[in-house]
Design an enzyme around this catalytic site. Structure first.
Site, mmCIF file in Angstrom:
data_model
loop_
_atom_site.group_PDB
_atom_site.id
_atom_site.type_symbol
_atom_site.label_atom_id
_atom_site.label_comp_id
_atom_site.label_asym_id
_atom_site.label_seq_id
_atom_site.Cartn_x
_atom_site.Cartn_y
_atom_site.Cartn_z
ATOM 1 N N HIS A 187 -10.962 44.791 11.179
ATOM 2 C CA HIS A 187 -10.581 45.833 12.137
ATOM 3 C C HIS A 187 -9.354 45.353 12.927
ATOM 4 O O HIS A 187 -9.348 44.224 13.409
ATOM 5 C CB HIS A 187 -11.776 46.056 13.077
ATOM 6 C CG HIS A 187 -11.699 47.283 13.924
ATOM 7 N ND1 HIS A 187 -11.450 48.534 13.407
ATOM 8 C CD2 HIS A 187 -11.853 47.459 15.258
ATOM 9 C CE1 HIS A 187 -11.466 49.427 14.388
ATOM 10 N NE2 HIS A 187 -11.699 48.799 15.526
ATOM 11 N N SER A 235 -8.226 52.471 16.339
ATOM 12 C CA SER A 235 -9.603 52.417 16.858
ATOM 13 C C SER A 235 -9.791 53.433 17.983
ATOM 14 O O SER A 235 -9.667 54.632 17.737
ATOM 15 C CB SER A 235 -9.914 50.978 17.287
ATOM 16 O OG SER A 235 -11.283 50.782 17.411
ATOM 17 N N GLU A 255 -13.059 46.033 7.957
ATOM 18 C CA GLU A 255 -13.383 46.473 9.311
ATOM 19 C C GLU A 255 -14.259 45.468 10.081
ATOM 20 O O GLU A 255 -13.855 44.353 10.302
ATOM 21 C CB GLU A 255 -14.038 47.866 9.255
ATOM 22 C CG GLU A 255 -13.060 48.974 8.784
ATOM 23 C CD GLU A 255 -11.934 49.256 9.764
ATOM 24 O OE1 GLU A 255 -11.926 48.701 10.863
ATOM 25 O OE2 GLU A 255 -11.014 50.037 9.417
#
Ligand SMILES: *[C@@H]1O[C@H](CO)[C@@H](O)[C@H](O)[C@H]1NC(C)=O
Ligand SMILES: *[C@@H]1O[C@H](CO)[C@@H](O)[C@H](O)[C@H]1NC(C)=O
Ligand SMILES: *[C@@H]1O[C@H](CO)[C@@H](O)[C@H](O)[C@H]1NC(C)=O
Ligand SMILES: *[C@@H]1O[C@H](CO)[C@@H](O)[C@H](O)[C@H]1NC(C)=O
Ligand SMILES: *[C@@H]1O[C@H](CO)[C@@H](O)[C@H](O)[C@H]1NC(C)=O
Ligand SMILES: *[C@@H]1O[C@H](CO)[C@@H](O)[C@H](O)[C@H]1NC(C)=O
Length: 580
Positions: free
Chosen positions: A482, A232, A362
């Site tokens: 995610h 990320s 995600e």
């Protein structure tokens, strides 16, 4: 409650989704600056008997830890790599530490950088620390180094071992390095003038990488075999290090999990509006950058850290606040001096073998709090043109409204958001692609064209016992969220139990993920050689090419697929077309 969830959850937006976790999460609420008990199951004993390493910078005393397979290893935590960025050094580029005057006590965990957390969690502005974990071996051949840059949207999380625990990766013969870098305004203030050109948090990372070059050999690591890896925000960072004028020669392979600085958003030279917001949130004047900075310098770090929620709207959007800036030239050492996409297209990169990935779902869970709440549904429906560009990170220009409409057509079939499964699914996919998926896909497509090295692309689709989004009623994992690949690479004791060695699939995935990282760090190719790694015997992962955009689907089994989410990503390609 809100502040506490911010650390437990990965980014502030997870606040709603994670609320049910607050009361039983294994966050280190017993910790305090005075009595900082490490939270990992196998933390070392802080004592004179801890391992000692004599580096060119000086002697460093660590502690002993044990991997999940029971291997003893050395841990050196909380080593300062730069001068404390406090007082006059606040908002200034990092000042490296080249020599330690006394033996460094690295037997206990250092603080996290300021972010909103419960008062008992150890944070401090003096947070520029590095952690080194190394096997207990006397091998004459230095080991590959993995340098991990943590996630958290540039405003949360830390490299501390409760959020990036070494107990899985140290079953491999590698040296693992994790770091803190400054967060939010303290790390990324950018007024776009000489007072604060920006990118200090990235410059922190560079100083840490230079520390590794000077010192890692003493820990048994190979300074000529460094893999930078990040998830990320960390993944953004990894990509940018490949094109920064400051990082040449500091690394040799790269792994970007779920994040790309090249996406649908325009590049910026400053983040002035964020500086103004920050000033307003803590009662500082906003007349000009000097007034803002002079006043922000007087504010306690906790006040700045705690002000984070004020940056978000009612949907906890936008997710990305402090994006990288292309620094204008004021005579400073610039971290970024041109647009990332131009650097890639011109091949102006320190290109290395590269693994790029996204998860199957995600930020899909961002849809739930909206779909389930009538007020939010009504707001989103009636003010779509206003909120969609913020929530889905669309360039705020004349095209924003057109894009917002096209996206609504494509993902929601132009129907109003209602409380049903189709809407949750459509809106979830829109969040997934807007925040992560499309940017990552664009990055993979660019790199496989312009890098002289191989690009390996994967999609993490495995859904195990735990996930960063678990159903608040059943506690079950629903999808590959995610950050979920991190569950199999690091112990995350702030939230999840250690995955014990067993014949469970989760345990097998730990073996596979760590084997992929190890193999890639060592050879620059994740594919197995000979029978060295039986857990990868079924892996045959071709590099991605422009004409054969293949990727590995990483699930219970490995499979090779092509053209990831083609229909969805084509919508974005049409709205934000570029010359690849
Ligand atoms: C290292 O620091 C910790 C925490 O402050 C302390 O408990 C420990 O005694 C110190 N160890 C040495 C050898 O000074
Ligand atoms: C490494 O070498 C040192 C010094 O020779 C020795 O004391 C130690 O036991 C060795 N460690 C291992 C794991 O072989
Ligand atoms: C800053 O702005 C405030 C409010 O607009 C104004 O009252 C004040 O005089 C300004 N200060 C300076 C130094 O310009
Ligand atoms: C719905 O969202 C609004 C705005 O964030 C909030 O004030 C309200 O408490 C939410 N309602 C429920 C039932 O969660
Ligand atoms: C979910 O987890 C919470 C906290 O551990 C527990 O109280 C609850 O019973 C669990 N729910 C289910 C359905 O397992
Ligand atoms: C989930 O955990 C349980 C208990 O440890 C284990 O028996 C099971 O195999 C795990 N499931 C997976 C998919 O790993």
């Amino acid at each position: 409650m809100l502040l506490k969830t911010l650390l437990i959850c990965l980014v502030a937006r997870e606040t709603l989704a994670c609320r049910s976790k607050v009361d039983h999460a294994s966050i280190a609420t017993t910790e305090s600056p005075q009595n900082d008990q490490p939270t990992t199951a196998s933390s070392g004993q802080p004592s004179k008997d801890g391992p000692l390493v004599v580096t060119p910078a000086g002697a460093i005393r660590g502690s002993w830890m044990e991997t999940r397979r029971g291997r003893q290893f050395k841990a050196f935590r909380g080593i300062r790599y730069a001068e404390p960025p406090v007082g006059e050094l606040r908002f200034k580029p990092p000042v490296p530490i080249l020599k330690y005057t006394n033996e460094v006590n690295a037997s206990e965990e250092g603080p996290a950088c300021p972010l909103p957390v419960p008062p008992t969690y150890y944070i401090d502005e003096d947070c520029l620390t590095i952690n080194v974990y190394t096997p207990n071996k006397n091998s004459s051949k230095p080991l590959p180094v993995i340098f991990f840059i943590h996630a958290g949207g540039f405003y949360s999380m830390t490299g501390r071992s409760d959020l990036a625990g070494p107990h899985y990766l140290l079953d491999r013969d590698i040296v693992l390095v994790t770091i803190n870098y400054r967060l939010a305004t303290l790390g990324f203030l950018s007024t776009g003038d000489a007072l604060a050109p920006g990118n200090n948090g990235y410059k922190d990372q560079v100083v840490a990488l230079r520390w590794v070059q000077r010192n890692i050999r003493a820990f048994g690591g190979d300074p000529d075999l460094v893999t930078i890896a990040g998830c990320s925000a960390g993944s953004f960072s990894v990509m940018l290090h490949m094109i920064s004028p400051m990082t040449k020669g500091l690394f040799h392979r790269a792994i970007s999990i779920s994040g790309s600085p090249i996406n649908q958003l325009p590049d910026r030279n400053d983040l002035y509006s964020l500086a103004v917001t920050q000033a307003e949130l803590v009662g500082c004047p906003t007349n000009n950058s000097k007034a803002i900075i002079d006043c922000l310098k007087t504010k306690p770090f906790r006040e700045l850290g705690d002000s984070l929620p004020g940056f978000f709207n009612q949907f906890y959007d936008p997710t990305l606040l402090w994006s990288p800036v292309v620094e204008l030239d004021f005579g400073q050492e610039r971290y970024l001096d041109m647009k990332p996409i131009d650097a890639v297209r011109q091949g102006r990169m320190h290109a290395v073998p590269y693994i790029i990935s996204q998860t199957h779902d995600e930020f899909f869970w961002k849809a739930f709090p909206i779909v389930q709440n009538k007020t939010l549904r009504d707001t989103m429906n009636s003010e779509w043109d206003h909120y969609a560009p913020i929530s889905f990170q669309l360039a705020k220009d004349d095209t924003a409204v057109i894009s917002a409409h096209k996206l609504r057509q494509a993902y929601l079939k132009d129907t109003p958001i209602a409380e049903n499964r189709e809407c949750a699914d459509g809106l979830g996919k829109l969040y997934a692609d807007a925040l992560i998926g499309f940017g990552v896909h664009r990055l993979a497509n660019l790199m496989c064209r312009h890098s002289p090295h191989k690009v390996y692309y994967y999609q993490f689709a495995y859904v195990g016992n735990h996930s960063h989004y678990e159903d608040p009623v059943t506690n079950k994992s629903l999808a590959a969220s995610h950050h979920d690949d991190l569950i199999y690479l690091f112990t995350l004791s702030y939230r999840f139990p250690t995955i014990e060695v067993s014949d469970s699939t989760d345990s097998l995935i730990v073996d596979r993920m760590t084997a992929v990282w190890f193999n890639f760090a060592k050879y620059g190719d994740p594919n197995p050689r000979g029978n060295e790694l039986p857990e990868l015997s079924t892996l045959q992962w071709p590099a991605m090419t422009p004409t054969a955009p293949k990727y590995l689907k990483f699930d219970k089994q490995f499979s090779i697929e092509e053209n990831m989410f083609e229909d969805r990503f084509n919508v974005w390609e049409e709205l934000y077309s570029i010359q690849y």
